[in-house]
Write a protein that holds these residues in place. Structure first.
Motif, PDB file in Angstrom:
ATOM      1  N   LYS A   4       0.826  -1.207   0.000  1.00  0.00           N
ATOM      2  CA  LYS A   4       0.000   0.000   0.000  1.00  0.00           C
ATOM      3  C   LYS A   4       0.861   1.259   0.000  1.00  0.00           C
ATOM      4  O   LYS A   4       0.618   2.208  -0.719  1.00  0.00           O
ATOM      5  CB  LYS A   4      -0.888  -0.027   1.248  1.00  0.00           C
ATOM      6  N   PHE A  15       2.162  12.146  -9.436  1.00  0.00           N
ATOM      7  CA  PHE A  15       1.456  13.430  -9.374  1.00  0.00           C
ATOM      8  C   PHE A  15       2.442  14.593  -9.368  1.00  0.00           C
ATOM      9  O   PHE A  15       2.231  15.597 -10.033  1.00  0.00           O
ATOM     10  CB  PHE A  15       0.575  13.509  -8.123  1.00  0.00           C
ATOM     11  N   PHE A  18       3.850  14.925 -12.847  1.00  0.00           N
ATOM     12  CA  PHE A  18       2.790  15.462 -13.704  1.00  0.00           C
ATOM     13  C   PHE A  18       2.585  16.953 -13.453  1.00  0.00           C
ATOM     14  O   PHE A  18       2.535  17.765 -14.386  1.00  0.00           O
ATOM     15  CB  PHE A  18       1.505  14.677 -13.421  1.00  0.00           C
ATOM     16  N   SER A  22       3.479  20.000 -16.107  1.00  0.00           N
ATOM     17  CA  SER A  22       2.433  20.954 -16.497  1.00  0.00           C
ATOM     18  C   SER A  22       2.829  22.366 -16.120  1.00  0.00           C
ATOM     19  O   SER A  22       2.588  23.316 -16.855  1.00  0.00           O
ATOM     20  CB  SER A  22       1.105  20.626 -15.806  1.00  0.00           C
ATOM     21  N   PHE A  23       3.439  22.468 -14.947  1.00  0.00           N
ATOM     22  CA  PHE A  23       3.848  23.786 -14.464  1.00  0.00           C
ATOM     23  C   PHE A  23       4.829  24.411 -15.442  1.00  0.00           C
ATOM     24  O   PHE A  23       4.691  25.552 -15.854  1.00  0.00           O
ATOM     25  CB  PHE A  23       4.489  23.641 -13.090  1.00  0.00           C
ATOM     26  N   ASN A  26       3.232  25.348 -18.819  1.00  0.00           N
ATOM     27  CA  ASN A  26       2.279  26.448 -18.811  1.00  0.00           C
ATOM     28  C   ASN A  26       2.820  27.710 -18.166  1.00  0.00           C
ATOM     29  O   ASN A  26       2.115  28.690 -18.046  1.00  0.00           O
ATOM     30  CB  ASN A  26       0.990  26.027 -18.095  1.00  0.00           C
ATOM     31  N   ASN A  27       4.050  27.616 -17.708  1.00  0.00           N
ATOM     32  CA  ASN A  27       4.643  28.798 -17.110  1.00  0.00           C
ATOM     33  C   ASN A  27       4.958  29.788 -18.223  1.00  0.00           C
ATOM     34  O   ASN A  27       5.599  29.452 -19.205  1.00  0.00           O
ATOM     35  CB  ASN A  27       5.909  28.384 -16.377  1.00  0.00           C
ATOM     36  N   ILE A  28       4.458  30.973 -18.070  1.00  0.00           N
ATOM     37  CA  ILE A  28       4.623  31.949 -19.136  1.00  0.00           C
ATOM     38  C   ILE A  28       5.709  32.916 -18.747  1.00  0.00           C
ATOM     39  O   ILE A  28       5.546  33.733 -17.854  1.00  0.00           O
ATOM     40  CB  ILE A  28       3.304  32.685 -19.397  1.00  0.00           C
ATOM     41  N   LYS A  97       0.260  38.865 -23.572  1.00  0.00           N
ATOM     42  CA  LYS A  97       0.530  37.436 -23.459  1.00  0.00           C
ATOM     43  C   LYS A  97       0.171  36.806 -24.793  1.00  0.00           C
ATOM     44  O   LYS A  97      -0.933  36.988 -25.278  1.00  0.00           O
ATOM     45  CB  LYS A  97      -0.358  36.887 -22.354  1.00  0.00           C
TER      46      LYS A  97
ATOM     47  N   TYR B 349      -8.358  -2.150   5.971  1.00  0.00           N
ATOM     48  CA  TYR B 349      -9.513  -1.958   5.110  1.00  0.00           C
ATOM     49  C   TYR B 349      -9.172  -2.369   3.694  1.00  0.00           C
ATOM     50  O   TYR B 349      -8.033  -2.250   3.245  1.00  0.00           O
ATOM     51  CB  TYR B 349     -10.032  -0.521   5.160  1.00  0.00           C
ATOM     52  N   VAL B 367      -4.840  17.029  -3.375  1.00  0.00           N
ATOM     53  CA  VAL B 367      -4.001  17.179  -4.568  1.00  0.00           C
ATOM     54  C   VAL B 367      -4.471  18.383  -5.400  1.00  0.00           C
ATOM     55  O   VAL B 367      -3.659  19.183  -5.867  1.00  0.00           O
ATOM     56  CB  VAL B 367      -4.018  15.884  -5.410  1.00  0.00           C
ATOM     57  N   PHE B 371      -2.098  21.445  -6.348  1.00  0.00           N
ATOM     58  CA  PHE B 371      -1.864  21.932  -7.711  1.00  0.00           C
ATOM     59  C   PHE B 371      -2.238  23.414  -7.822  1.00  0.00           C
ATOM     60  O   PHE B 371      -1.528  24.220  -8.419  1.00  0.00           O
ATOM     61  CB  PHE B 371      -2.701  21.136  -8.723  1.00  0.00           C
ATOM     62  N   VAL B 374       0.282  25.609  -5.937  1.00  0.00           N
ATOM     63  CA  VAL B 374       1.544  25.767  -6.663  1.00  0.00           C
ATOM     64  C   VAL B 374       1.355  26.754  -7.822  1.00  0.00           C
ATOM     65  O   VAL B 374       2.183  27.645  -8.038  1.00  0.00           O
ATOM     66  CB  VAL B 374       2.045  24.399  -7.178  1.00  0.00           C
ATOM     67  N   ALA B 378       3.033  30.553  -8.381  1.00  0.00           N
ATOM     68  CA  ALA B 378       4.025  30.532  -9.470  1.00  0.00           C
ATOM     69  C   ALA B 378       4.956  31.744  -9.475  1.00  0.00           C
ATOM     70  O   ALA B 378       6.165  31.578  -9.640  1.00  0.00           O
ATOM     71  CB  ALA B 378       3.329  30.387 -10.820  1.00  0.00           C
ATOM     72  N   ILE B 392       1.460  31.833 -14.376  1.00  0.00           N
ATOM     73  CA  ILE B 392       1.207  30.594 -15.082  1.00  0.00           C
ATOM     74  C   ILE B 392      -0.071  30.777 -15.885  1.00  0.00           C
ATOM     75  O   ILE B 392      -0.973  31.501 -15.487  1.00  0.00           O
ATOM     76  CB  ILE B 392       1.104  29.451 -14.060  1.00  0.00           C
ATOM     77  N   ASP B 393      -0.119  30.117 -17.019  1.00  0.00           N
ATOM     78  CA  ASP B 393      -1.325  30.203 -17.831  1.00  0.00           C
ATOM     79  C   ASP B 393      -2.426  29.404 -17.153  1.00  0.00           C
ATOM     80  O   ASP B 393      -2.177  28.339 -16.587  1.00  0.00           O
ATOM     81  CB  ASP B 393      -1.045  29.633 -19.216  1.00  0.00           C
ATOM     82  N   THR B 394      -3.652  29.919 -17.232  1.00  0.00           N
ATOM     83  CA  THR B 394      -4.724  29.261 -16.484  1.00  0.00           C
ATOM     84  C   THR B 394      -5.024  27.862 -17.007  1.00  0.00           C
ATOM     85  O   THR B 394      -5.645  27.068 -16.306  1.00  0.00           O
ATOM     86  CB  THR B 394      -6.012  30.100 -16.501  1.00  0.00           C
ATOM     87  N   SER B 395      -4.572  27.547 -18.218  1.00  0.00           N
ATOM     88  CA  SER B 395      -4.814  26.186 -18.709  1.00  0.00           C
ATOM     89  C   SER B 395      -4.105  25.156 -17.830  1.00  0.00           C
ATOM     90  O   SER B 395      -4.509  23.995 -17.787  1.00  0.00           O
ATOM     91  CB  SER B 395      -4.327  26.068 -20.151  1.00  0.00           C
ATOM     92  N   TYR B 396      -3.061  25.583 -17.110  1.00  0.00           N
ATOM     93  CA  TYR B 396      -2.379  24.685 -16.174  1.00  0.00           C
ATOM     94  C   TYR B 396      -3.357  24.073 -15.175  1.00  0.00           C
ATOM     95  O   TYR B 396      -3.334  22.877 -14.909  1.00  0.00           O
ATOM     96  CB  TYR B 396      -1.285  25.469 -15.434  1.00  0.00           C
ATOM     97  N   LYS B 399      -5.694  21.500 -16.808  1.00  0.00           N
ATOM     98  CA  LYS B 399      -4.956  20.305 -17.189  1.00  0.00           C
ATOM     99  C   LYS B 399      -4.629  19.419 -15.984  1.00  0.00           C
ATOM    100  O   LYS B 399      -4.821  18.212 -16.014  1.00  0.00           O
ATOM    101  CB  LYS B 399      -3.662  20.766 -17.850  1.00  0.00           C
ATOM    102  N   THR B 400      -4.120  20.038 -14.927  1.00  0.00           N
ATOM    103  CA  THR B 400      -3.708  19.233 -13.782  1.00  0.00           C
ATOM    104  C   THR B 400      -4.899  18.747 -12.969  1.00  0.00           C
ATOM    105  O   THR B 400      -4.906  17.618 -12.486  1.00  0.00           O
ATOM    106  CB  THR B 400      -2.788  20.044 -12.851  1.00  0.00           C
ATOM    107  N   PRO B 403      -7.870  15.328 -14.303  1.00  0.00           N
ATOM    108  CA  PRO B 403      -7.829  13.907 -13.953  1.00  0.00           C
ATOM    109  C   PRO B 403      -8.184  13.659 -12.489  1.00  0.00           C
ATOM    110  O   PRO B 403      -8.843  12.663 -12.159  1.00  0.00           O
ATOM    111  CB  PRO B 403      -6.380  13.486 -14.245  1.00  0.00           C
ATOM    112  N   VAL B 404      -7.767  14.572 -11.608  1.00  0.00           N
ATOM    113  CA  VAL B 404      -8.061  14.403 -10.190  1.00  0.00           C
ATOM    114  C   VAL B 404      -9.564  14.549  -9.948  1.00  0.00           C
ATOM    115  O   VAL B 404     -10.149  13.827  -9.131  1.00  0.00           O
ATOM    116  CB  VAL B 404      -7.272  15.420  -9.344  1.00  0.00           C
TER     117      VAL B 404
END
Lengths: 135, 792
Positions: A4, A15, A18, A22-23, A26-28, A97, B349, B367, B371, B374, B378, B392-396, B399-400, B403-404
């Motif tokens: 576990k 995570f 990942f 992504s950071f 997407n970091n501009i 941007k 369990y 999580v 995300f 973070v 930025a 950071i671009d808001t698409s970050y 995207k992150t 899935p969560v």
């Protein structure tokens, strides 16, 4: 029980990786106009709007065209998708941007920086009527 | 002076309470506890009086005070005048302090009943002391001449104030911040209980006492955040309800942790597990409120967000840092000091147990919070790593977190189906199948309706599954004891919210339409016509657009104006045809229209700009009348029939062009005047990277000036367009036209409108309301439980 922990550890590491990837994607970055011209990434260029140069809104394409000069005074033609941004006339600085392509910076967003927006520098004056002039 | 004195009294009282409670806890001295209570009450009364006095200054327009002058004015209606209380930084800190102090009065009684008073109130009073200290450091009662000693003479009493920012002048300003700040303030209570548990080596019972407060925080924060989202959507014209802006994120992160801790605390209550983790979970919402406050109030994000953050000054910055470091180190320090002795109950369990689902759900929420945290941080992170801050671009975030969010949705379903410890696989199959089939059916329907993105399909399927599972359970519980349906209702709400988010953000359609006055355009099946303007007040102007569908016809006033408060910045307020439309009261027939058209979607009309020009879409510049012309498409410009024939590079420039050096590019323009005389002129542009564009005008024989201002070439289609300007000479018959365009007339107005269809956005609002009701029911239930257990 051990399994576990290992699974949990792997999931957490996955995570983190990942998130970090992504950071970074997407970091501009803030770059100068000449750096912006060399990259295909989405970047931010900070500078000033050149008010005495041509600027207009094209309703057919819903784009706002203007020129900006970055902090090194390099001039960059900008096409913003959308109308003239809020606070554009009064902004001390603007941040565009977007991506550079074929001589033009295609901005998806232009932020305006107005440090004086919410705070008066001089306080109430003798004739205390809001005498801001409109452009 | 009264204000300052009251603040000092409050600070003195609160500090006394903090030290006396702490001393009483360690020494067990009951008499000192009485001193602490007196101190707390003095502080509470002083704080309430401070706030009352402050409010009184605002209501009675005491413009000699900087805060009153800065944020209010004579013309503000009463509800907005009340809201100026928290329009500025000092006032919003004061509101937070006020809530903290009042909650503390309730908490004093509460913790006394549960025998936690000295420890819980000790740490709580310390928190309150810091908050009051903020008001000591940044005095909200400064006079204008103290703030601006160089420009304002002592004793000046301005006639009127600057007024409230028009962006804030609406109903939402009256209710959104007070609710949000109540949520922020309430997170201090679980924090205090967590610390108290560690101090007392009470590793079990503290959670029972803390759970109702955590639920309260989750409900109030959730509601407050939603009101903010609705505000952004309805009034501010951001086009959506969520923008992943630092200010929004900073209330979202503590809420996520509050919700996550509700789940982990409940696991401990039921099974005894997560004893260690829960101390951290209990502390997290408050610490994150502090961190978020620091991010948005200290000016560190200053350069990287849409919001302009006012630099509050050195002392507030330092104090906020100390506040975070102090409580984080007290909490975490105590935890590391104690964590070895916290009994570790081995709870076994299975993967198909409710414990596991709750754990996974809470972990996923954490999580998402991580995300988001973070991403919001930025600018700080990049500043540390790279030496310069970047956002950071808001698409970050999308995207992150997507899935969560899918995991969360799945667990919202299974969490309710699994049994504690281990599920019986046959029963599980039997209970899973109906909701799963229902979800699959509706998902297939939406796939046929046009949903093709696999991630969205998965998200939709899992949200629909969560919805049906919880619907079924809520129905069963409602037949038995409705007091117990909090969890299933909250989950129904979140599932609806998820579906609403998918539909309204991923499947919105929008078009930008130029509406020339009195000329209708068809958009999404509606006939839109810009019919003229109405002046609302001195500044605000409505651009009226009629919308027609069948026989119904309504006027949508789109408000756009230059706000003098904001130094002439353009403000835009959208008009929304939706179920939440107040105009149905003044136009009852609108109700039928909305009922027919807007049940499943909103039509969002946002004004972009108004082009007032002298005709034919011309604009005037110092180069004359501008026009835009595509290659080989003849247009009429004044007296000339004009054809843009293409580009031309002179022989001597060709070499430079090939080498990528600056060169002159000519645009060949053919002009035919009324008499049929043809002439060719070639205005040039200097094309140079990194340089100021340079135009050279060309002149006709009669002295009319033509200048090419901008060149656009589409590589793909090979089409070329130039933006050029025509300045007729004084002798020209078009000279009058030039003068006319320089003086803008209102003859040809074009209103540019962005029209957006937002499908099922009502599920977002409806979902949140159901969720908040769920939290409130759960909160009531846990309070009842607690009362019952303490009575027996």
């Amino acid at each position: 029980m051990k399994a576990k922990y290992i699974i949990a550890g792997v999931v957490i590491v996955a995570f983190v990786i990942f998130g970090a990837i992504s950071f970074m994607q997407n970091n501009i970055e803030y770059v100068s106009a000449s750096q912006a011209e060399k990259t295909h990434r989405t970047v931010q260029v900070k500078g000033k709007w050149l008010k005495d140069k041509e600027s207009f809104y094209d309703p057919r394409t819903n784009t706002f065209h203007f020129y900006m000069a970055d902090d090194n005074n390099t001039i960059l033609p900008v096409i913003l998708s959308g109308a003239k941004p809020n606070n554009f006339e009064i902004a001390n600085d603007i941040v565009a941007k977007g991506k550079y392509k074929d001589g033009v910076f295609y901005a998806s967003e232009v932020l305006t920086k107005c440090p004086s927006k919410y705070q008066s520098k001089t306080g109430p004056q003798a004739s205390n009527q809001g005498s801001s002039t409109l452009n | 002076m009264i204000g300052k004195a009251l603040i000092f009294a409050a600070f003195g009282g609160m500090l006394t309470a903090a030290f006396s409670y702490t001393y009483s806890f360690f020494s067990g001295d009951e008499r000192v506890k009485k001193i602490a209570r007196v101190g707390y009450h003095i502080a509470a009364v002083s704080t309430i009086l401070t706030a009352g006095y402050f409010m009184n200054l605002l209501l009675t327009h005491q413009f000699q005070y900087t805060y009153v002058w800065s944020f209010s004015s004579l013309e503000l209606p009463s509800p907005l005048l009340v809201s100026t209380f928290y329009a500025g930084q000092e006032g919003s800190f004061m509101l937070w302090t006020l809530y903290t102090v009042i909650i503390g009065l309730i908490l004093m009684n509460y913790s006394q009943r549960h025998h936690y008073e000295s420890s819980v109130m000790g740490i709580y009073s310390a928190i309150a002391s810091f908050l009051i200290l903020l008001a000591v450091v940044k005095n909200p009662f400064l006079h204008v001449w103290q703030t601006w000693p160089d420009t304002v003479k002592p004793g000046t009493i301005p006639d009127d104030g600057r007024g409230l920012n028009p962006l804030l002048q609406n109903f939402w300003m009256v209710i959104h911040p007070p609710i949000l700040f109540l949520g922020f303030a309430s997170t201090a209570v679980p924090f205090a209980h967590s610390i108290s548990g560690l101090l007392r080596r009470d590793y079990k019972n503290w959670i029972n006492v803390a759970i109702p407060w955590t639920l309260f925080s989750a409900a109030v924060l959730g509601f407050g955040i939603t009101l903010g989202g609705f505000w952004a959507y309805e009034t501010l014209g951001w086009g959506g309800f969520w923008g992943w802006d630092p200010v929004e994120n900073s209330s979202f992160i503590p809420w996520l942790l509050a919700v996550a801790s509700v789940h982990t605390l409940l696991v401990q209550r039921r099974t005894g597990g997560f004893q260690r983790a829960n101390f951290l979970m209990g502390m997290a919402p408050f610490l994150l409120v502090l961190y978020s406050t620091f991010l948005t109030r200290s000016g560190v994000l200053g350069d990287t967000s849409v919001h302009s953050f006012v630099d509050p000054g050195m002392w507030v910055y330092v104090l906020l840092v100390i506040l975070i470091l102090f409580f984080a180190s007290v909490g975490l320090g105590l935890y590391f000091f104690r964590h070895r002795e916290i009994p570790k109950k081995q709870i076994s369990y299975a993967v198909t147990s409710r414990e596991f689902a709750l754990f996974l759900g809470a972990a996923s929420l954490t999580v998402v919070a991580a995300f988001t945290l973070v991403g919001t941080s930025a600018p700080l992170i990049t500043n540390l790593l790279e030496g310069k801050a970047s956002a950071i671009d808001t698409s970050y975030y999308v995207k992150t977190n997507l899935p969560v969010a899918i995991v969360i949705a799945i667990m919202m379903g299974f969490g309710q189906l699994f049994w504690w410890k281990k599920s019986n696989s046959q029963t599980l199959m039997r209970t899973t199948l109906p909701p799963l089939l229902a979800a699959a059916f509706i998902t297939i329907t939406v796939i046929f309706a046009g949903m093709h993105d696999p991630a969205m399909i998965l998200f939709f399927l899992s949200s629909a599954f969560a919805f049906f599972v919880n619907l079924q359970i809520a129905y069963k519980i409602a037949k038995g004891n409705p007091n117990y349906m909090g969890a299933s209702l909250a989950h129904i709400g979140v599932a609806l919210l998820f579906i609403g988010i998918i539909a309204s953000t991923r499947y919105e359609q929008h078009v930008t339409v130029p509406l020339t006055k009195d000329k209708p355009a068809f958009v999404f099946g509606y006939r839109l016509t810009y019919v003229g303007t109405t002046q609302i007040d001195q500044e605000k102007r409505a651009y009226n657009v009629t919308i027609e569908s069948g026989k119904s016809k309504f006027v949508a006033p789109l408000v756009m104006y230059e706000s003098s408060y904001n130094d002439g910045a353009v403000m835009r307020n959208p008009y929304i045809f939706s179920l939440v439309n107040y105009d149905i009261f003044s136009h009852p027939s609108l109700l039928a229209f909305i009922g027919r058209n807007m049940l499943t979607r909103d039509l969002y009309l946002s004004p972009q700009t108004i082009e007032t020009s002298g005709g034919n879409g011309f604009q005037s510049t110092k180069y004359g009348i501008t026009f835009q012309v595509d290659k080989d498409v003849p247009i009429q410009v004044g007296q000339y029939k004009l054809v843009f024939k293409g580009f031309k590079v002179a022989e001597d420039q060709r070499q430079a062009m090939m080498e990528g050096k600056p060169f002159e590019l000519g645009s060949t323009i053919q002009l035919t005047n009324k008499e049929g005389q043809v002439q060719i002129i070639v205005p040039t542009n200097r094309i140079a990277p990194n340089a100021q564009p340079d135009f050279t005008s060309a002149y006709t024989k009669s002295g009319d000036q033509f200048t090419v201002l901008d060149i656009r070439v589409d590589d793909k289609t090979g089409s070329a367009t130039i933006v050029a300007a025509y300045k007729p000479s004084e002798k020209s018959p078009d000279y009058a036209l030039l003068k006319q365009t320089l003086r803008p007339t209102n003859q040809e107005e074009t209103l540019v409108v962005e029209a957006t269809i937002k499908p099922f956005i009502n599920l977002v609002w409806g979902g949140v309301i159901v969720m908040v009701i769920g939290f409130i029911i759960a909160w009531r239930r846990r309070r009842m439980d607690l009362i019952r257990t303490t009575m027996t």
